[in-house]
Write a protein that holds these residues in place. Structure first.
Motif, PDB file in Angstrom:
ATOM      1  N   GLY A 862       0.645  -9.445  -1.611  1.00  0.00           N
ATOM      2  CA  GLY A 862      -0.721  -9.857  -1.889  1.00  0.00           C
ATOM      3  C   GLY A 862      -0.764 -10.811  -3.063  1.00  0.00           C
ATOM      4  N   GLU A 863      -1.735 -11.685  -3.049  1.00  0.00           N
ATOM      5  CA  GLU A 863      -1.927 -12.619  -4.151  1.00  0.00           C
ATOM      6  C   GLU A 863      -3.049 -12.103  -5.052  1.00  0.00           C
ATOM      7  OE1 GLU A 863      -0.802 -14.697  -6.400  1.00  0.00           O
ATOM      8  OE2 GLU A 863       0.039 -15.844  -4.724  1.00  0.00           O
ATOM      9  N   VAL A 864      -3.026 -12.504  -6.312  1.00  0.00           N
ATOM     10  CA  VAL A 864      -4.059 -12.061  -7.262  1.00  0.00           C
ATOM     11  C   VAL A 864      -4.757 -13.278  -7.843  1.00  0.00           C
ATOM     12  CG1 VAL A 864      -2.871  -9.928  -7.848  1.00  0.00           C
ATOM     13  CG2 VAL A 864      -2.414 -11.993  -9.184  1.00  0.00           C
ATOM     14  N   SER A 865      -5.988 -13.049  -8.240  1.00  0.00           N
ATOM     15  CA  SER A 865      -6.772 -14.083  -8.916  1.00  0.00           C
ATOM     16  C   SER A 865      -6.842 -13.753 -10.408  1.00  0.00           C
ATOM     17  CB  SER A 865      -8.170 -14.165  -8.316  1.00  0.00           C
ATOM     18  OG  SER A 865      -8.897 -12.983  -8.586  1.00  0.00           O
ATOM     19  N   LEU A 866      -7.424 -14.672 -11.176  1.00  0.00           N
ATOM     20  CA  LEU A 866      -7.550 -14.430 -12.614  1.00  0.00           C
ATOM     21  C   LEU A 866      -8.498 -13.279 -12.908  1.00  0.00           C
ATOM     22  CD1 LEU A 866      -7.682 -18.076 -14.004  1.00  0.00           C
ATOM     23  CD2 LEU A 866      -5.824 -16.413 -14.257  1.00  0.00           C
ATOM     24  N   ARG A 867      -9.367 -12.946 -11.979  1.00  0.00           N
ATOM     25  CA  ARG A 867     -10.265 -11.802 -12.146  1.00  0.00           C
ATOM     26  C   ARG A 867      -9.592 -10.486 -11.797  1.00  0.00           C
ATOM     27  NH1 ARG A 867     -14.947 -13.419  -8.277  1.00  0.00           N
ATOM     28  NH2 ARG A 867     -13.125 -14.121  -7.102  1.00  0.00           N
ATOM     29  N   GLY A 868      -8.341 -10.552 -11.285  1.00  0.00           N
ATOM     30  CA  GLY A 868      -7.636  -9.333 -10.918  1.00  0.00           C
ATOM     31  C   GLY A 868      -7.841  -8.924  -9.477  1.00  0.00           C
ATOM     32  N   LYS A 869      -8.534  -9.749  -8.694  1.00  0.00           N
ATOM     33  CA  LYS A 869      -8.786  -9.416  -7.304  1.00  0.00           C
ATOM     34  C   LYS A 869      -7.539  -9.682  -6.470  1.00  0.00           C
ATOM     35  CE  LYS A 869     -11.959 -10.423  -3.508  1.00  0.00           C
ATOM     36  NZ  LYS A 869     -13.119 -11.225  -3.054  1.00  0.00           N
ATOM     37  N   VAL A 870      -7.213  -8.754  -5.541  1.00  0.00           N
ATOM     38  CA  VAL A 870      -6.055  -8.894  -4.655  1.00  0.00           C
ATOM     39  C   VAL A 870      -6.541  -9.545  -3.364  1.00  0.00           C
ATOM     40  CG1 VAL A 870      -4.197  -7.724  -3.450  1.00  0.00           C
ATOM     41  CG2 VAL A 870      -4.986  -6.858  -5.664  1.00  0.00           C
ATOM     42  N   THR A 871      -6.039 -10.742  -3.081  1.00  0.00           N
ATOM     43  CA  THR A 871      -6.494 -11.522  -1.908  1.00  0.00           C
ATOM     44  C   THR A 871      -5.522 -11.339  -0.741  1.00  0.00           C
ATOM     45  OG1 THR A 871      -5.331 -13.468  -2.733  1.00  0.00           O
ATOM     46  CG2 THR A 871      -7.652 -13.208  -3.352  1.00  0.00           C
ATOM     47  N   PRO A 872      -6.021 -11.484   0.514  1.00  0.00           N
ATOM     48  CA  PRO A 872      -5.161 -11.270   1.686  1.00  0.00           C
ATOM     49  C   PRO A 872      -4.114 -12.359   1.854  1.00  0.00           C
ATOM     50  CG  PRO A 872      -7.333 -12.015   2.350  1.00  0.00           C
ATOM     51  CD  PRO A 872      -7.407 -11.759   0.878  1.00  0.00           C
ATOM     52  N   GLY A 911       6.027   5.105  10.620  1.00  0.00           N
ATOM     53  CA  GLY A 911       7.123   5.146   9.653  1.00  0.00           C
ATOM     54  C   GLY A 911       6.747   4.734   8.259  1.00  0.00           C
ATOM     55  N   LEU A 912       5.549   4.120   8.052  1.00  0.00           N
ATOM     56  CA  LEU A 912       5.153   3.647   6.729  1.00  0.00           C
ATOM     57  C   LEU A 912       3.814   4.244   6.323  1.00  0.00           C
ATOM     58  CD1 LEU A 912       5.997  -0.183   6.941  1.00  0.00           C
ATOM     59  CD2 LEU A 912       7.269   1.565   5.702  1.00  0.00           C
ATOM     60  N   GLU A 913       3.673   4.490   5.029  1.00  0.00           N
ATOM     61  CA  GLU A 913       2.372   4.846   4.460  1.00  0.00           C
ATOM     62  C   GLU A 913       1.741   3.560   3.922  1.00  0.00           C
ATOM     63  OE1 GLU A 913       0.360   7.410   0.808  1.00  0.00           O
ATOM     64  OE2 GLU A 913       2.530   7.464   1.146  1.00  0.00           O
ATOM     65  N   ILE A 914       0.673   3.108   4.550  1.00  0.00           N
ATOM     66  CA  ILE A 914       0.031   1.836   4.205  1.00  0.00           C
ATOM     67  C   ILE A 914      -1.204   2.126   3.359  1.00  0.00           C
ATOM     68  CG2 ILE A 914      -1.017  -0.263   5.116  1.00  0.00           C
ATOM     69  CD1 ILE A 914       0.644   0.153   7.656  1.00  0.00           C
ATOM     70  N   VAL A 915      -1.247   1.558   2.154  1.00  0.00           N
ATOM     71  CA  VAL A 915      -2.367   1.741   1.226  1.00  0.00           C
ATOM     72  C   VAL A 915      -2.987   0.369   0.969  1.00  0.00           C
ATOM     73  CG1 VAL A 915      -3.105   2.558  -1.033  1.00  0.00           C
ATOM     74  CG2 VAL A 915      -1.209   3.703   0.155  1.00  0.00           C
ATOM     75  N   HIS A 916      -4.308   0.270   1.172  1.00  0.00           N
ATOM     76  CA  HIS A 916      -5.015  -0.986   0.970  1.00  0.00           C
ATOM     77  C   HIS A 916      -5.680  -0.978  -0.400  1.00  0.00           C
ATOM     78  CE1 HIS A 916      -4.517  -2.350   5.128  1.00  0.00           C
ATOM     79  NE2 HIS A 916      -4.733  -1.081   5.480  1.00  0.00           N
ATOM     80  N   VAL A 917      -5.502  -2.049  -1.141  1.00  0.00           N
ATOM     81  CA  VAL A 917      -6.085  -2.175  -2.474  1.00  0.00           C
ATOM     82  C   VAL A 917      -6.858  -3.483  -2.556  1.00  0.00           C
ATOM     83  CG1 VAL A 917      -4.328  -0.768  -3.592  1.00  0.00           C
ATOM     84  CG2 VAL A 917      -3.966  -3.232  -3.369  1.00  0.00           C
ATOM     85  N   GLY A 918      -7.944  -3.475  -3.349  1.00  0.00           N
ATOM     86  CA  GLY A 918      -8.747  -4.676  -3.515  1.00  0.00           C
ATOM     87  C   GLY A 918      -8.669  -5.258  -4.898  1.00  0.00           C
ATOM     88  N   HIS A 919      -8.085  -4.504  -5.863  1.00  0.00           N
ATOM     89  CA  HIS A 919      -8.014  -4.962  -7.251  1.00  0.00           C
ATOM     90  C   HIS A 919      -6.725  -4.443  -7.872  1.00  0.00           C
ATOM     91  CE1 HIS A 919      -9.235  -5.786 -11.412  1.00  0.00           C
ATOM     92  NE2 HIS A 919     -10.137  -6.613 -10.885  1.00  0.00           N
ATOM     93  N   ILE A 920      -6.304  -5.090  -8.951  1.00  0.00           N
ATOM     94  CA  ILE A 920      -5.048  -4.668  -9.606  1.00  0.00           C
ATOM     95  C   ILE A 920      -5.159  -3.247 -10.137  1.00  0.00           C
ATOM     96  CG2 ILE A 920      -3.481  -5.163 -11.513  1.00  0.00           C
ATOM     97  CD1 ILE A 920      -4.091  -8.100 -11.170  1.00  0.00           C
ATOM     98  N   TRP A 921      -6.331  -2.868 -10.637  1.00  0.00           N
ATOM     99  CA  TRP A 921      -6.477  -1.502 -11.164  1.00  0.00           C
ATOM    100  C   TRP A 921      -6.235  -0.481 -10.056  1.00  0.00           C
ATOM    101  CZ3 TRP A 921      -5.950  -0.923 -16.002  1.00  0.00           C
ATOM    102  CH2 TRP A 921      -6.478  -1.833 -16.911  1.00  0.00           C
ATOM    103  N   GLU A 922      -6.688  -0.769  -8.815  1.00  0.00           N
ATOM    104  CA  GLU A 922      -6.420   0.153  -7.708  1.00  0.00           C
ATOM    105  C   GLU A 922      -4.928   0.236  -7.424  1.00  0.00           C
ATOM    106  OE1 GLU A 922      -8.764  -0.444  -4.181  1.00  0.00           O
ATOM    107  OE2 GLU A 922     -10.426  -1.281  -5.320  1.00  0.00           O
ATOM    108  N   ALA A 923      -4.244  -0.904  -7.500  1.00  0.00           N
ATOM    109  CA  ALA A 923      -2.800  -0.907  -7.251  1.00  0.00           C
ATOM    110  C   ALA A 923      -2.068  -0.107  -8.320  1.00  0.00           C
ATOM    111  CB  ALA A 923      -2.287  -2.347  -7.197  1.00  0.00           C
TER     112      ALA A 923
END
Length: 946
Positions: A862-872, A911-923
Motif C-alpha cells: 500500500g502507498e501512504v500520503s502525507l496525511r497518513g492515509k493508506v491508498t490502494p 491460507g492467508l489472514e487478510i487485514v484491511h487498513v485505511g490509515h497508518i495508525w490502523e496498520a
C-alpha cells in the motif's frame, strides 16, 4: 500414389531422345525395326485366331536409359552413368539393361507414310507402368510390368492445389510469350505457332484439378526440354512430384525466352517507311511456311479474312464463349450486391469486346474472378439454440483455464446474438402472415369476377406495414475485441475456441511487420500485379461473410511512412460505423464487414494509436499465476507432452510440488510456453529411461513367457518424477524464491511485489539501518523514482509524528538530528519501482527508531500520503499468491483493495489472514497489537499535523 496392377506384355524400345507420355500422340519410325515387325506380327496372328472374346492387345513403350540418370530416374554425377549411354544403343537390339525402369502403355492408331522408308507407327500414350522383370528378349522384348493409374485428387489438398494453380499460370505465361515473340522481327524460334498457342490456352483453361497429372504430362511434352528431364517426368508416379518437376521446367523455359527476346522500337517520324500492307503480307507468308513445314497443324482454324487463308472453323470462338458463360455463371452464383452487380455487368461487356491477346484482357478477367470469389451474401449458420450458451461455456472451459472476464464477454455476445435472431424470426413470421393472403389472391382465378360479393375478395398486402416491420429488424454488428496481455497467455488459441463455439470459419491475419497501407486496403488496378488486401483475401479464403478474424499482433502494425499509414487504414476495418461499407482499393466496391467478428491481440497498448484503440473493446489478460499455471499444466500441458513424446498416461507421474518447482524455479514468465518446454524436457528424459529399461530386458527373458509384459518392472523403471530428479534433468535452478525470514530484527519489514519476473508475485524485504550522521538519507537497491518518493513521504510522516509515536521526548525534537539512515532493498541487480511500498517503508522506519521488530510472517502493501492515509495499489492477486508461496501468514492491504479480494482463488483466501487498513495508525495496531501510542488516543481517522 494410385492404383497398380501387374501383367505381362510386349515391349518396344523407343528411338533415341524419345519419350512417350500419357495423353500424348507420337509417331515412331519403324524402318529397320525387326522387333516392331515381330510385335505387330504377333498381335496380328493373335487377333486373327478365333477367340471367345476380343480383348485389346496393348504394347508397352519404354525409352532408352540416360547416362546421367539411374534406371528409376535419380540424378547421377556427370560422367558416372555407366559403360555406354543411350546414344550408342540401337533400339532394335536393346536389352533389359538398356531400358528405362518406367514406360507407357500405348494404343496403336495406325501406320502413316507412303514409302517403306517413311513408315511410322502412330501411338497414343495411356498409362504409366514400371518394369519389374524382362521375361523375353528375342525376337522382341517382353516383360512383366506393374500398371499405374493416378488416384483421385482432393480439391482441398493444400499441397497439390497451389502447384496446380502455378502450373496453369506458368503455362498461360509461356504461351503468351510464344504469341508475343511471333510478332517480333528477331524473336526467338519456337516450335509452337501463335494460333496453336492460343488453342492451347483455351485447352489449359478447361482443365480442373482432377486432370493435374495429365496437364503436367502434356506441358512437359510441349516444352523444349532434354531427354533426361522428360525421363524424370515419366518416372514421377506421385502427382505432387510430377507437378513440381513440370513447374520447374516451365520456369526454366520462360526464363530462356525472356532472356533471348529483344524489344524492337518503331519510330513514327517517317510514316512512309512503315508499310502495313507489306507487314501483314509478310506475316501471312510466315504462317503459311510454318504450316507447310509442319510446325503448325493444317487443321487449325484461322481467323476469317486473314491474307493468304480462306475458311477456317469457329472452335476458338466457341471455346471463348464457353469460358465467358462459365464466368457469368460464377458471378450469378456469387450473390453480388446491387453495386457489385452493376460493375460486373459493365466489366463483362468490356471483356467481350476485347481481343484475348491484349494485356488488359487478363487484368479485367482477374478482376471479375476476384468478384466471383468474394462471399457477398454467403454466411455460416450460427449454432444458436437452447443449449448454445452451455455448449459455448463448456467449449471455452475445456480449452482454457481462468480468463473469466473474456469468457463472460463472449457469452454475453452469444446471448445478445441469439435474442436478436429470435426478434428477427418473429418479425419475419409477421411479414409472412401479411403476405400470405395476397398469395391466395394471385393463385385465385377471376371466375367469380361477376359476383356481387366483392367484399370477400382478399386485399393486397399493405406494403407500408411490411416496410415498417422490416425497419424493426435487429442488425447484427459484431463487437471488435482487443485482447491485451503478455506473450503465451492464450490470446490466439482463445480466438480459435470462439470460432469453434460459434461454429464459424476462422482466419488469422498477422499484422506484425505490415508497413504498407496497400497490404490492408489492396492495390489499385492501375498498378502492375495489383491484388486485394489482407481483409478481402481472408474473406475469399474462408468463403463466408461472417467468419472470425484474428488480427494478430496489432500493436506491431507499422506507423506512418512513405508507403502510407497502415494503422490509419485499419480504422475503416475496425470502426463499426464504417466497416459495413469497407472499400478495398482493388475491388473498389463497398464490402460489408459488419458481420465479421474481429478479435485483435496485442502485448502492449503503448504503440497502438489512440484513434485505433478507441474503436476496440479492450480486455486485459494478465499473466498466469502459479496456481493457474499448475492447473493449466495438469489439464493441458502434461497430457499433451506425454502423448507427444510417445509415453502413456501411467508411464509418467508428476506431483503438484514438482510442477510448482518447475514453475517457480525454472520458468519465470507470464505465459506457459516455457513451462511447456520444460515439461517436455522432463517427459523426454523419462522416455529415455523407459526405452533403456525396456531394452535391458534380454531376449531369453522375453521368450520365457508366452505373453511378455508391455511395461518394464517397477524396480527397473519408476514413472514418478521427484524434485531431486529436476536437478539432473533441467539443470541448476534458474530463479531463487524469496522465503519469509525465520527471525526478526528492528528495521526489517516484508513487503509485496506484483511482478518480480514474468508476472510472478513475490515478497520483498525492506531493510533500514541508522548510523551517526547529520540526517542524510541513502537509498540503494536500484530503486526507481516512485520508490524514492515513497521513502521521502514515509520519513516525513515519521518525523512529523515522532512525539506521537513515542520516538522523541518533545514535539519539537528532531529524531534525525544526529543520525543518518540507509534504506536498502535486496537483489540490487533487479530494478524496482512502483507506488506500493509506502506503508512498508513507514513501518520499517517506526520499527528502527522504536527498536520494535516486526513479525517475519507479516507482509504489507500500500502507498501512504502525507496525511497518513493508506491508498490502494494494483497487482493484489499476484502479490497475495506470492506471499502464500513464501510462507506469509498475515497480509495488510489498503481499504480500497477490498474489491480485489473477491477474485482471489479459494486457496489464497483460506491460507492467508487478510487485514484491511485505511490509515497508518490502523496498520500500527495490527503490527504491534499490545503497544500504546501517544498520538493514537487523539486520532479520529482524519488526523493530520501537516
Amino acid at each position: 500414389m494410385g492404383k497398380t496392377q501387374s501383367q505381362v506384355l510386349p515391349i518396344v524400345a523407343l528411338p533415341r531422345d524419345t519419350v512417350l507420355l500419357p495423353g500424348v500422340t507420337l509417331r515412331i519410325p519403324i524402318a529397320n525395326r525387326a522387333d516392331v515387325a515381330a510385335v505387330l506380327a504377333n498381335i496380328y496372328s493373335r487377333a486373327s485366331s478365333p477367340r471367345l472374346e476380343q480383348t485389346p492387345v496393348t504394347i508397352g513403350f519404354v525409352p532408352l536409359v540416360s547416362p546421367y540418370l539411374s534406371q528409376d530416374g535419380k540424378r547421377l554425377i556427370e560422367g558416372k552413368g555407366g559403360k555406354r549411354g543411350h546414344l550408342e544403343v540401337d533400339p532394335a537390339r536393346a536389352t533389359g539393361k538398356d531400358l528405362f525402369a518406367y514406360g507407357t502403355f500405348g494404343r496403336v492408331s495406325g501406320v502413316q507414310g507412303r514409302r517403306p522408308g517413311e513408315l511410322a507407327l502412330v501411338v497414343e500414350g495411356q498409362n504409366r507402368f514400371k518394369l519389374e522383370e524382362i521375361t523375353k528378349e528375342r525376337p522382341f522384348l517382353e516383360a512383366r510390368v506393374t500398371r499405374h493409374e493416378d488416384s483421385a485428387i482432393d480439391a482441398s489438398d493444400e499441397a497439390i492445389q497451389p502447384l496446380f494453380s502455378e502450373l496453369k499460370q506458368l503455362s498461360r505465361e509461356l504461351l503468351a510469350l510464344v504469341r508475343l515473340s511471333s510478332i517480333l522481327p528477331r524473336g526467338p524460334a519456337t516450335t509452337l505457332s501463335p494460333i496453336l498457342a492460343r488453342r492451347l490456352e483455351l485447352f489449359i483453361a478447361r482443365k480442373d484439378i482432377q486432370e493435374a497429372g495429365n496437364l503436367a504430362d502434356f506441358m512437359s511434352n510441349v516444352l523444349e526440354c532434354s531427354h533426361e528431364e522428360k525421363l524424370r517426368i515419366l518416372s514421377a508416379l506421385n502427382i505432387k512430384e510430377r507437378l513440381e518437376r513440370a513447374v520447374e521446367l516451365l520456369q526454366k523455359q520462360i526464363s530462356a525466352i525472356q532472356g533471348n527476346t529483344r524489344v524492337i522500337s518503331i519510330t513514327t517520324n517517317t510514316p512512309q517507311d512503315l508499310d502495313l500492307d507489306r507487314l501483314t503480307k509478310l506475316r501471312g507468308e510466315t504462317l503459311r511456311r510454318r504450316m507447310i513445314n509442319g510446325t503448325m497443324p493444317s487443321g487449325i482454324g484461322m481467323p476469317s479474312g486473314f491474307p493468304g487463308f480462306s475458311g477456317g472453323n469457329s472452335n476458338g470462338t466457341e471455346e471463348e464463349s464457353n469460358e465467358m458463360t462459365e464466368l457469368k455463371k460464377r458471378l450469378d452464383e456469387a450473390g453480388l450486391s446491387a453495386e457489385a452487380k452493376k460493375v460486373a455487368d459493365r466489366e463483362i461487356r468490356r471483356l467481350e469486346k476485347m481481343n484475348p491477346a491484349q494485356a488488359e484482357y487478363q487484368v479485367c478477367r482477374n478482376y471479375l474472378e476476384n468478384l466471383a470469389e468474394i462471399p457477398w451474401t454467403k454466411m455460416t449458420e450460427d449454432k444458436l439454440d437452447s443449449a448454445t450458451l452451455s455448449r459455448a461455456r463448456k467449449q471455452l472451459d475445456d480449452d482454457h483455464y481462468g480468463l473469466d472476464k473474456i469468457k463472460k464477454r463472449l457469452l454475453e455476445y452469444l446471448a445478445v446474438l441469439r435474442l436478436k435472431q429470435a426478434v428477427n424470426a418473429d418479425l419475419e413470421a409477421q411479414i409472412q402472415h401479411i403476405i400470405q393472403p395476397s398469395q391466395s389472391l394471385d393463385k385465385g382465378s377471376v371466375e367469380q369476377s361477376g359476383s356481387a360479393d366483392d367484399a370477400s375478395t382478399p386485399k393486397p398486402p399493405n406494403e407500408e406495414e411490411i416496410q415498417i416491420l422490416k425497419t424493426k429488424r435487429m442488425v447484427d454488428k459484431s463487437p471488435i475485441l482487443l485482447l491485451v496481455g503478455p506473450p503465451g497467455t492464450g490470446k490466439t488459441s482463445l480466438a480459435k475456441s470462439v470460432a469453434a463455439s460459434l461454429g464459424r470459419k476462422f482466419h488469422r491475419i498477422s499484422l506484425g511487420g505490415v508497413r504498407d497501407e496497400a497490404e490492408i486496403r489492396g492495390h489499385r488496378r492501375t498498378y502492375v500485379a495489383a491484388m486485394p488486401g489482407l481483409v478481402v483475401n481472408g474473406l475469399k479464403k474462408v468463403g463466408v461473410a461472417n467468419p472470425v478474424f484474428l488480427l494478430d499482433e496489432i500493436d506491431k502494425l507499422g506507423m506512418s511512412n512513405f508507403h502510407g499509414d497502415p494503422s490509419a487504414a485499419m480504422l475503416e476495418v475496425l470502426d463499426p460505423e464504417q466497416n459495413y461499407t469497407f472499400n478495398d482499393h482493388y475491388i473498389n466496391i463497398p464490402i460489408d464487414l459488419s458481420k465479421v467478428l474481429f478479435i485483435a491481440t496485442a502485448n502492449s497498448l503503448d504503440t497502438i494509436p489512440p484513434p485505433l484503440l478507441d474503436r476496440m473493446e479492450t480486455i486485459s489478460l494478465s499473466g498466469y499465476t502459479t496456481l493457474e499455471k499448475r492447473h493449466i499444466a495438469r489439464r493441458h500441458l502434461i497430457p499433451k507432452q506425454v502423448t507427444t513424446n510417445g509415453l502413456q498416461k501411467d508411464q509418467i507421474l508428476m506431483e503438484d510440488d514438482v510442477v510448482d518447482k518447475i514453475i517457480t524455479s525454472y520458468t519465470r514468465e507470464s505465459g506457459v510456453r516455457n513451462l511447456e518446454r520444460e515439461i517436455g524436457s522432463v517427459c523426454r528424459a523419462k522416455a529415455v529411461e523407459y526405452a533403456e529399461a525396456k531394452d535391458s530386458v534380454t531376449p531369453s527373458e522375453a521368450e520365457s513367457t508366452s505373453n511378455p509384459p508391455k511395461l518394464p518392472s517397477p524396480t527397473v523403471y519408476s514413472p514418478t518424477v521427484t524434485i531431486d530428479d529436476l536437478d539432473s534433468i533441467l539443470g541448476i535452478e534458474r530463479f531463487e524464491e524469496e522465503i519469509a525470514a525465520k527471525d526478526s530484527r528492528p528495521g526489517v519489514v516484508t513487503g509485496l511485489v506484483a511482478y518480480s519476473t514474468g508476472a510472478q508475485g513475490s515478497i520483498l524485504f525492506i531493510e533500514v539501518a541508522d548510523m551517526p550522521g547529520s540526517g542524510r538519507v541513502q537509498l540503494t537497491g536500484k530503486l526507481g523514482d516512485v520508490l524514492k518518493e515513497s521513502v521521502e513521504v514515509a520519513l516525513t510522516w515519521v518525523k512529523a509524528h515522532a512525539y506521537d509515536l513515542n520516538l522523541s521526548s518533545s514535539p519539537d525534537e528532531d529524531v534525525m538530528k544526529s543520525r543518518s539512515i540507509h534504506v536498502h532493498c535486496p537483489s540490487g541487480a533487479i530494478p524496482k519501482d512502483g507506488p506500493s511500498a509506502g506503508l512498508a517503508h513507514t513501518v520499517a522506519l517506526v520499527s528502527l527508531f522504536s527498536g520494535k521488530s516486526v513479525r517475519p510472517t507479516l507482509a504489507m502493501t500500500g502507498e501512504v500520503s502525507l496525511r497518513g492515509k493508506v491508498t490502494p495499489v494494483g497487482g493484489i492477486k499476484e502479490k497475495l499468491i506470492g506471499a502464500l508461496r513464501a510462507g506469509v501468514k498475515t497480509v495488510l492491504l489498503p481499504q480500497g483493495n477490498k474489491k480485489d479480494v473477491r477474485d482471489l482463488p479459494e486457496e489464497v483466501k483460506q491460507g492467508l489472514e487478510i487485514v484491511h487498513v485505511g490509515h497508518i495508525w490502523e496498520a500500527l495496531k495490527v503490527v504491534w497489537p499490545g503497544e500504546h501510542w501517544v498520538g493514537e488516543r487523539g486520532w479520529s481517522g482524519v488526523e493530520s499535523r501537516l
